[in-house]
Design an enzyme around this catalytic site. Sequence first.
Site, PDB file in Angstrom:
ATOM      1  N   ASP A 194      11.644  67.385 -19.855  1.00 26.53           N
ATOM      2  CA  ASP A 194      10.698  66.724 -18.964  1.00 26.53           C
ATOM      3  C   ASP A 194      10.020  67.715 -18.029  1.00 26.53           C
ATOM      4  OD1 ASP A 194      11.367  64.297 -20.086  1.00 26.53           O
ATOM      5  OD2 ASP A 194      12.759  63.723 -18.504  1.00 26.53           O
ATOM      6  N   SER A 248      10.564  60.850 -25.459  1.00 23.37           N
ATOM      7  CA  SER A 248      10.853  61.489 -24.180  1.00 23.37           C
ATOM      8  C   SER A 248       9.869  62.606 -23.871  1.00 23.37           C
ATOM      9  CB  SER A 248      12.256  62.093 -24.191  1.00 23.37           C
ATOM     10  OG  SER A 248      13.220  61.158 -23.819  1.00 23.37           O
ATOM     11  N   ASP A 275      -7.386  57.125 -32.864  1.00 24.13           N
ATOM     12  CA  ASP A 275      -6.596  56.100 -33.535  1.00 24.13           C
ATOM     13  C   ASP A 275      -5.701  56.707 -34.613  1.00 24.13           C
ATOM     14  OD1 ASP A 275      -5.715  53.589 -34.145  1.00 24.13           O
ATOM     15  OD2 ASP A 275      -7.572  52.923 -35.107  1.00 24.13           O
ATOM     16  N   ILE A 276      -4.451  56.284 -34.660  1.00 19.59           N
ATOM     17  CA  ILE A 276      -3.509  56.679 -35.708  1.00 19.59           C
ATOM     18  C   ILE A 276      -3.371  55.489 -36.652  1.00 19.59           C
ATOM     19  CG2 ILE A 276      -1.201  57.545 -36.225  1.00 19.59           C
ATOM     20  CD1 ILE A 276      -2.891  59.414 -34.458  1.00 19.59           C
ATOM     21  N   GLU A 300      17.273  66.437 -21.867  1.00 22.52           N
ATOM     22  CA  GLU A 300      16.238  65.536 -21.341  1.00 22.52           C
ATOM     23  C   GLU A 300      15.593  66.108 -20.084  1.00 22.52           C
ATOM     24  OE1 GLU A 300      13.602  63.323 -21.294  1.00 22.52           O
ATOM     25  OE2 GLU A 300      15.047  62.320 -22.603  1.00 22.52           O
ATOM     26  N   ASP A 360      -1.970  49.210 -32.413  1.00 22.74           N
ATOM     27  CA  ASP A 360      -0.850  48.745 -33.235  1.00 22.74           C
ATOM     28  C   ASP A 360       0.447  48.988 -32.477  1.00 22.74           C
ATOM     29  OD1 ASP A 360       0.175  51.485 -34.002  1.00 22.74           O
ATOM     30  OD2 ASP A 360      -1.767  51.583 -34.999  1.00 22.74           O
ATOM     31  N   GLY A 395      -7.356  50.364 -34.804  1.00 28.21           N
ATOM     32  CA  GLY A 395      -7.232  49.741 -33.495  1.00 28.21           C
ATOM     33  C   GLY A 395      -5.803  49.800 -32.993  1.00 28.21           C
TER      34      GLY A 395
END
Length: 523
Positions: free
Chosen positions: A255, A452, A489-490, A251, A505, A503
């Site tokens: 990052d 992450s 948009d996905i 992690e 979601d 839109g």
Amino acid sequence: MANHPLNGSERECLKDAQPIGKADPNERLEVTMLVRRRSHDAFEKHISALAAQGASAKHIDHDEFTKHFGADSADLAAVHAFAQKHGLSVVESHEARRAVVLSGTVAQFDAAFGVSLQQYEHDGGTYRGRTGPIHLPDELNGVVDAVMGLDNRPQARPSFRTRAQGNVRWTARAAGASTFTPVQLASLYDFPQGDGQNQCIGIIELGGGYRPADLKTYFASLNMKAPSVTAVSVDHGRNHPTGDPNGPDGEVMLDIEVAGAVAPGAKIVVYFAPNTDAGFIDAIGTAIHDTKNKPSVISISWGGPESAWTQQAMNAFDQAFQSAAALGVTICAASGDNGSGDGVGDGADHVDFPASSPYALGCGGTSLQASGNGIASETVWNDGANGGATGGGVSSFFALPAWQEGLRVTRAGGAHSPLAMRGVPDVAGNADPVTGYEVRVDGHDMVIGGTSAVAPLWAGLIARINAIKGAPVGYINPHLYKDPLALVDITKGNNDDFHATAGWDACTGLGRPDGKKVKDAVS
């Protein structure tokens, strides 16, 4: 006498935990007490104006914030007097953070707060905890907003996933899947030209560590200079690499490497704290009010289902994020890697906190396929129960923010309903480990995904925009919802109980970034 239950402080033991006896009365611990904000009503008006004004909003500096919206000296003095009465030591006292850290024994804290601290045993080990509420004396009733640190159970988990190891579904797809460096993703997402010069990115970590030699090797492989990385200790947490690339080191390195590669030249400050509710809030407060490093954006890749938090803790985090908004600091938080149930396993829907705070930019996940220098397809990331899926859904705690009014949520089977509470996430980016991020951890070159990775990706984009603008964009949620075309948009896929649709979601929010358009929307 401690006779006033502190609202929202009720705790239950972990569902698989059993008490095994009283906590050692001589064990020493540290507890964080948060007091109310000075000029609460004026602050609420300030935050409302900030959300409404957009790019013209004026952020306040740290001195002005402390003067107007920090803790009242009389409230801090009341806590100090309470500590002295019970033989507790004041370790730290922060006017801006409204926090007092106290040190004492289990027996002293039992008496001070009217609790009975026990030792609990569960599948993951042991922890010191309590049940029921915390109690406060008359002089602190209404003064103290939260008391955290009595319970030291692990509060959060990191939201990263390493690339497939034996998962049939992943392996079948992986044959034709490409992985990406953060630099390649920034290009595919059309991030604006520039870097992170004169910016600081804060990163919150609750375990693990980084090795400078790995960072040097990784950034050399990208033909980039390694960023300046500084570790800040909070509540005795520290940069402590474990040597396990599949553990929390994964992690930390993910990052740093994603944020550093996306915003080259930015200074990176990593705030290490214990994985407790007190450690987490103290790390966030330290980062927001760090007048030395002054991060303009903070990336958080740790979290847990709302049901695992006390109400006082969620309120305390939300108030800290409001402080960040006033100061012009953007908070990016991963939405979790366990689909619509967030790993609770009770068959119900749960969202991940702190991504569900309306003052955090909740970052969900996609699966991206590239073709040449462009994106061939992008869908909701969902690799099934074992492979992971983007978190997302509807908060059970936070009210519907004004900028999400009128939105609808689409559930399995295509049923639509009005969004009644805070919806998560707000935005998205590549998170599928199969199409994941090429990173280096503990001497190993790896591919890692999960939401992450999306939080530092967005943090890097915002740092780059801040550098171009010459000023922090701050709290961007309302402005992105006013200009949703800044995102792509996905519309395909699901995270189990929620489906992508045209839109916003509850899988990928408004969509993945078009970096240049995001810059224009928030500048």
